[in-house]
Write a protein that holds these residues in place. Structure first.
Motif, PDB file in Angstrom:
ATOM      1  N   UNK A 104       0.830  -1.204   0.000  1.00  7.43           N
ATOM      2  CA  UNK A 104       0.000   0.000   0.000  1.00  7.43           C
ATOM      3  C   UNK A 104       0.863   1.252   0.000  1.00  7.43           C
ATOM      4  N   UNK A 105       1.891   1.263   0.854  1.00  7.95           N
ATOM      5  CA  UNK A 105       2.752   2.432   0.963  1.00  7.95           C
ATOM      6  C   UNK A 105       3.497   2.733  -0.316  1.00  7.95           C
ATOM      7  N   UNK A 106       4.132   1.709  -0.893  1.00  8.72           N
ATOM      8  CA  UNK A 106       4.862   1.904  -2.145  1.00  8.72           C
ATOM      9  C   UNK A 106       3.919   2.273  -3.285  1.00  8.72           C
ATOM     10  N   UNK A 107       2.747   1.630  -3.316  1.00 10.12           N
ATOM     11  CA  UNK A 107       1.796   1.908  -4.386  1.00 10.12           C
ATOM     12  C   UNK A 107       1.321   3.348  -4.385  1.00 10.12           C
ATOM     13  N   UNK A 108       0.958   3.838  -3.203  1.00  8.96           N
ATOM     14  CA  UNK A 108       0.489   5.227  -3.100  1.00  8.96           C
ATOM     15  C   UNK A 108       1.620   6.204  -3.380  1.00  8.96           C
ATOM     16  N   UNK A 109       2.805   5.860  -2.923  1.00  8.35           N
ATOM     17  CA  UNK A 109       3.968   6.712  -3.167  1.00  8.35           C
ATOM     18  C   UNK A 109       4.212   6.877  -4.660  1.00  8.35           C
ATOM     19  N   UNK A 110       4.188   5.763  -5.390  1.00  7.81           N
ATOM     20  CA  UNK A 110       4.483   5.799  -6.823  1.00  7.81           C
ATOM     21  C   UNK A 110       3.330   6.367  -7.650  1.00  7.81           C
ATOM     22  N   UNK A 111       2.099   6.112  -7.200  1.00  9.34           N
ATOM     23  CA  UNK A 111       0.938   6.516  -7.998  1.00  9.34           C
ATOM     24  C   UNK A 111       0.494   7.949  -7.741  1.00  9.34           C
ATOM     25  N   UNK A 112       0.695   8.431  -6.510  1.00  5.59           N
ATOM     26  CA  UNK A 112       0.154   9.744  -6.145  1.00  5.59           C
ATOM     27  C   UNK A 112       1.231  10.707  -5.653  1.00  5.59           C
ATOM     28  N   UNK A 113       1.981  10.312  -4.639  1.00  5.35           N
ATOM     29  CA  UNK A 113       2.876  11.253  -3.974  1.00  5.35           C
ATOM     30  C   UNK A 113       4.058  11.674  -4.843  1.00  5.35           C
ATOM     31  N   UNK A 114       4.740  10.715  -5.443  1.00  6.05           N
ATOM     32  CA  UNK A 114       5.888  11.071  -6.284  1.00  6.05           C
ATOM     33  C   UNK A 114       5.466  11.893  -7.499  1.00  6.05           C
ATOM     34  N   UNK A 115       4.419  11.476  -8.248  1.00  4.63           N
ATOM     35  CA  UNK A 115       3.983  12.314  -9.384  1.00  4.63           C
ATOM     36  C   UNK A 115       3.505  13.700  -8.953  1.00  4.63           C
ATOM     37  N   UNK A 116       2.987  13.793  -7.729  1.00  5.46           N
ATOM     38  CA  UNK A 116       2.505  15.076  -7.235  1.00  5.46           C
ATOM     39  C   UNK A 116       3.598  15.989  -6.719  1.00  5.46           C
ATOM     40  N   UNK A 117       4.836  15.512  -6.715  1.00  9.56           N
ATOM     41  CA  UNK A 117       5.959  16.345  -6.303  1.00  9.56           C
ATOM     42  C   UNK A 117       6.184  16.440  -4.820  1.00  9.56           C
ATOM     43  N   UNK A 118       5.607  15.507  -4.037  1.00  8.78           N
ATOM     44  CA  UNK A 118       5.727  15.593  -2.586  1.00  8.78           C
ATOM     45  C   UNK A 118       7.169  15.424  -2.113  1.00  8.78           C
ATOM     46  N   UNK A 119       7.977  14.730  -2.881  1.00  4.34           N
ATOM     47  CA  UNK A 119       9.349  14.463  -2.455  1.00  4.34           C
ATOM     48  C   UNK A 119      10.366  15.340  -3.180  1.00  4.34           C
TER      49      UNK A 119
END
Length: 219
Positions: free
Chosen positions: A23-38
């Motif tokens: 769940x964590x990796x999936x959300x990170x790759x699908x939402x957070x990383x594309x959204x520029x959170x990191x």
């Protein structure tokens, strides 16, 4: 003798722990990383937190809080399984497993406080919110993910104990030793990125594999 009910509870806990990683990796790759959170400036990350507050709260609960509870059950179940054949390694490894679960829980609580405090401050003091975000993110990272000493040492010692006492399965134990070594390598700055990747992705396989194995325990 092993407690069969505890072994099965540990099996379910292993599956839950693996699921939290997925769940964590999936959300990170699908939402957070594309959204520029990191990436980007602290102010941009604060705005991302405001725009995705509920989703981040759910993410925090799953990857930190839920995982920590599952880790406690799995740690105790593995101790119960290994204590007869490798008592010293089982005891030492389990101590670090519980320490790791505590660190995971602490990181989750810091993350929740950070989310609430930063988003609450942003409207009245955006610069202060950005500074607070940077400070709390370093605390969270230091407790829960900047290095993987506790988790790496736990799975390394537990896997060695299982290998020497002929518990679990040898390929699973070898995988655990590799994951443990990768976790310890995060203490070396030059190796931290690749070590962290091997640690996180490898644990998805290890948790699910160990969970399925423990669920098959018979009286």
């Amino acid at each position: 003798m092993m407690n069969v009910s505890l072994q099965k509870a540990g099996g379910w806990a292993g599956l839950v722990a693996g699921g939290t990683y997925i769940f964590g990796f999936g959300l990170l790759l699908a939402v957070f990383a594309p959204g520029g959170y990191f990436e980007g400036e602290a102010a941009d990350k604060v705005q991302f937190m405001i725009d995705n507050k509920t989703l981040l709260a759910v993410w925090n609960f799953v990857i930190w809080i839920t995982n920590s509870f599952a880790m406690v059950v799995l740690t105790v179940a593995l101790y119960d399984r290994l204590k007869g054949g490798a008592p010293a390694l089982a005891a030492v490894g389990s101590a670090y497993g519980l320490i790791w679960a505590g660190l995971i829980l602490a990181a989750g609580m810091v993350s929740n406080i950070s989310l609430a405090a930063v988003t609450g401050m942003a409207a009245g003091d955006p610069d202060g919110a950005a500074t607070l975000y940077l400070a709390l993110s370093h605390v969270e990272n230091g407790i829960g993910g900047g290095n993987e000493l506790a988790g790496g040492f736990w799975v390394l010692v537990i896997s060695l104990g299982a290998y020497l006492s002929n518990q679990l399965q040898k390929p699973l134990n070898i995988l655990g030793i590799v994951i443990g070594a990768a976790g310890l390598s995060t203490l070396i700055p030059a190796a931290s990125e690749i070590g962290g990747s091997v640690f996180g992705l490898g644990f998805i396989v290890w948790f699910i594999w160990a969970g399925v194995y423990l669920l098959r325990t018979k009286a």
